[in-house]
Design a protein around this motif. Structure first.
Motif, PDB file in Angstrom:
ATOM      1  N   GLU A  27       0.857  -1.186   0.000  1.00 25.25           N
ATOM      2  CA  GLU A  27       0.000   0.000   0.000  1.00 25.25           C
ATOM      3  C   GLU A  27       0.887   1.228   0.000  1.00 25.25           C
ATOM      4  O   GLU A  27       1.850   1.313   0.780  1.00 25.25           O
ATOM      5  CB  GLU A  27      -0.882   0.047   1.252  1.00 25.25           C
ATOM      6  N   GLU A  36      -4.247   7.516   5.123  1.00 26.68           N
ATOM      7  CA  GLU A  36      -4.836   6.451   4.316  1.00 26.68           C
ATOM      8  C   GLU A  36      -4.312   5.060   4.679  1.00 26.68           C
ATOM      9  O   GLU A  36      -4.919   4.059   4.300  1.00 26.68           O
ATOM     10  CB  GLU A  36      -4.540   6.714   2.833  1.00 26.68           C
ATOM     11  N   ILE A  37      -3.195   4.980   5.354  1.00 25.09           N
ATOM     12  CA  ILE A  37      -2.563   3.691   5.646  1.00 25.09           C
ATOM     13  C   ILE A  37      -3.141   3.120   6.931  1.00 25.09           C
ATOM     14  O   ILE A  37      -3.197   3.790   7.971  1.00 25.09           O
ATOM     15  CB  ILE A  37      -1.033   3.850   5.759  1.00 25.09           C
ATOM     16  N   THR A  38      -3.572   1.857   6.862  1.00 24.67           N
ATOM     17  CA  THR A  38      -4.287   1.238   7.982  1.00 24.67           C
ATOM     18  C   THR A  38      -3.414   0.996   9.205  1.00 24.67           C
ATOM     19  O   THR A  38      -3.883   1.061  10.334  1.00 24.67           O
ATOM     20  CB  THR A  38      -4.902  -0.093   7.516  1.00 24.67           C
ATOM     21  N   THR A  39      -2.130   0.689   8.998  1.00 23.89           N
ATOM     22  CA  THR A  39      -1.219   0.415  10.121  1.00 23.89           C
ATOM     23  C   THR A  39       0.033   1.268   9.946  1.00 23.89           C
ATOM     24  O   THR A  39       1.093   0.768   9.516  1.00 23.89           O
ATOM     25  CB  THR A  39      -0.851  -1.085  10.165  1.00 23.89           C
ATOM     26  N   PRO A  40      -0.030   2.549  10.264  1.00 24.75           N
ATOM     27  CA  PRO A  40       1.090   3.448   9.961  1.00 24.75           C
ATOM     28  C   PRO A  40       2.385   3.094  10.675  1.00 24.75           C
ATOM     29  O   PRO A  40       3.475   3.351  10.150  1.00 24.75           O
ATOM     30  CB  PRO A  40       0.563   4.824  10.403  1.00 24.75           C
ATOM     31  N   ARG A  69      -3.172   1.862  -6.938  1.00 31.60           N
ATOM     32  CA  ARG A  69      -3.964   2.837  -6.180  1.00 31.60           C
ATOM     33  C   ARG A  69      -5.274   3.081  -6.911  1.00 31.60           C
ATOM     34  O   ARG A  69      -5.288   3.328  -8.127  1.00 31.60           O
ATOM     35  CB  ARG A  69      -3.180   4.145  -6.019  1.00 31.60           C
ATOM     36  N   LYS A 111      -9.365   7.393  -5.159  1.00 30.32           N
ATOM     37  CA  LYS A 111      -8.577   8.146  -4.174  1.00 30.32           C
ATOM     38  C   LYS A 111      -7.947   9.372  -4.820  1.00 30.32           C
ATOM     39  O   LYS A 111      -7.753   9.422  -6.040  1.00 30.32           O
ATOM     40  CB  LYS A 111      -7.491   7.252  -3.572  1.00 30.32           C
ATOM     41  N   HIS A 148       2.872  -5.515   3.032  1.00 31.86           N
ATOM     42  CA  HIS A 148       2.096  -6.531   3.741  1.00 31.86           C
ATOM     43  C   HIS A 148       2.807  -7.883   3.778  1.00 31.86           C
ATOM     44  O   HIS A 148       2.739  -8.601   4.769  1.00 31.86           O
ATOM     45  CB  HIS A 148       0.730  -6.699   3.080  1.00 31.86           C
ATOM     46  N   LYS A 160       1.902  -6.180  11.601  1.00 32.27           N
ATOM     47  CA  LYS A 160       0.488  -6.042  11.254  1.00 32.27           C
ATOM     48  C   LYS A 160      -0.329  -7.079  12.005  1.00 32.27           C
ATOM     49  O   LYS A 160       0.062  -8.229  12.136  1.00 32.27           O
ATOM     50  CB  LYS A 160       0.274  -6.238   9.746  1.00 32.27           C
ATOM     51  N   ASP A 172      -3.618  -7.755  11.071  1.00 35.67           N
ATOM     52  CA  ASP A 172      -4.579  -8.357  10.129  1.00 35.67           C
ATOM     53  C   ASP A 172      -3.869  -8.700   8.836  1.00 35.67           C
ATOM     54  O   ASP A 172      -3.214  -7.857   8.229  1.00 35.67           O
ATOM     55  CB  ASP A 172      -5.737  -7.399   9.846  1.00 35.67           C
ATOM     56  N   MET A 224      -3.283  -9.354   4.945  1.00 37.04           N
ATOM     57  CA  MET A 224      -3.868  -8.778   3.729  1.00 37.04           C
ATOM     58  C   MET A 224      -4.288  -9.908   2.806  1.00 37.04           C
ATOM     59  O   MET A 224      -3.519 -10.820   2.522  1.00 37.04           O
ATOM     60  CB  MET A 224      -2.828  -7.914   3.017  1.00 37.04           C
TER      61      MET A 224
END
Length: 352
Positions: free
Chosen positions: A265, A271-275, A308, A312, A326, A344, A346, A348
């Motif tokens: 990503e 916008e990033i789920t796990t910065p 992307r 967005k 990921h 992480k 979760d 991907m």
């Protein structure tokens, strides 16, 4: 197994086209031989057909060893890349050629050719000559001609290579549907990954005369067995020193990594789920891919890319971004495996 190949070897001077290749194919399956040009795919196909003689090894079809059986007695239909139609013969006569050689009755020939013309969508073209047909129509004639003598095995050597992209896509769908309808065991050679994934039940990856991996398109994509397969299937780039990346510090310190765009990503901080698991990077390139943007970003000395969504806000070269990796395909001289980012929580999902 309907087809069994055991330790097949074929060399041409210093070039090894088949290096102890062994595999089995169940009856009725549609198999794609996929690999780079010059990897040995066509040589394997021609040995199955009896058009090349192996230096060593055995070929069994329906339990019978066929190494010494002439090509014309193997019960095989072969479609060449160049179609190899007889220019002076009509569509009807081209399709009927093999039946004429078998000395079938005129009644049987007419019935069989009429059946195949219906099957291949060539009705109304029976009296035309090859130079009066489109590339797609000529390929259908070649396919019908190969099927006319009712072979037990159908071999196709890059059947769509000489056809333009739009027609090629249409013919791929038609070929799969037709072969499923007939139920004939089929092997086709291609260097086009999209073609192999779309058409084949199973894929065999051939490289430098060796069988790298055999399996369903999904299995090969998700679980590559060798670095070559990991790098060959899908888009990818190679990274040195992956242990320097966040979440991969404890993984094979002497390894290299293959990374695909769908493993990554790239976006702005919000916008990033796990910065905390992401790297800081800079956008180096933005490319329109039709359904998405492909973003190339620099992380220190490393370059990665990701897709992307068009929904967005667009990025541009020079933008500072976060890059969340990921997963990686890691390998060294002794082992290889796919690993997830340890930071992480979760996983991907795969996107194919």
């Amino acid at each position: 197994m309907y087809i069994e190949v055991k330790q097949l070897v074929k060399t041409f001077g210093d070039y090894t086209a088949s290096d102890n290749v062994s595999f089995g194919i169940e009856k009725g399956r549609l198999i794609g031989l996929l690999g780079p040009s010059g990897g040995g795919k066509t040589t394997i196909l021609r040995m199955l057909a009896g058009l090349e003689t192996p230096d060593s090894g055995d070929i069994f079809i329906d339990g019978k060893r066929v190494n010494d059986v002439p090509a014309q007695r193997r019960g095989i239909g072969f479609v060449f890349q160049s179609y190899a139609l007889f220019r002076h013969m009509t569509v009807f006569d081209n399709i009927a050629f093999g039946l004429t050689i078998q000395k079938r009755s005129k009644r049987d020939i007419k019935a069989r050719v009429t059946e195949l013309i219906e099957l291949t969508g060539l009705k109304g073209l029976e009296r035309r000559y090859p130079n009066q047909l489109s590339g797609g129509q000529r390929q259908r004639v070649a396919f019908a001609r190969a099927l006319a003598p009712e072979p037990h095995l159908l071999l196709l050597d890059e059947p769509f290579a000489a056809i333009d992209a739009k027609v090629r896509k249409e013919l791929r769908s038609w070929l799969r549907a037709t072969i499923e309808r007939i139920g004939i065991t089929t092997i086709f050679v291609t260097h086009d990954q999209e073609e192999a994934v779309e058409v084949a039940d199973e894929i065999m990856i051939i490289n430098e005369g060796r069988l790298e991996q055999k399996g369903s398109p999904v299995d090969i994509y998700k679980n590559p067995h060798t670095p070559f397969v990991a790098g060959f299937i899908g888009e990818s780039s190679q990274l040195d020193n992956p242990a320097s990346l966040k979440g991969f510090e404890d993984e094979l310190p002497d390894a290299k990594a293959i990374i695909r765009p769908e493993f990554v990503e790239i976006g702005r901080p919000g916008e990033i789920t796990t910065p905390l698991a992401a790297e800081s990077g800079v956008v180096r390139g933005v490319f329109f891919r039709g359904s998405s943007w492909q973003i190339e970003a620099q992380i220190g000395s490393k370059s990665v890319s990701a897709y992307r969504s068009l929904e967005k806000a667009p990025l541009k070269a020079g933008d500072e971004v976060l890059v969340l990796i990921h997963r990686l395909y890691l390998f060294n001289d002794k082992q290889s495996r796919i690993v997830e980012n340890a930071m992480k929580s979760d996983p991907m999902p795969y996107s194919i």
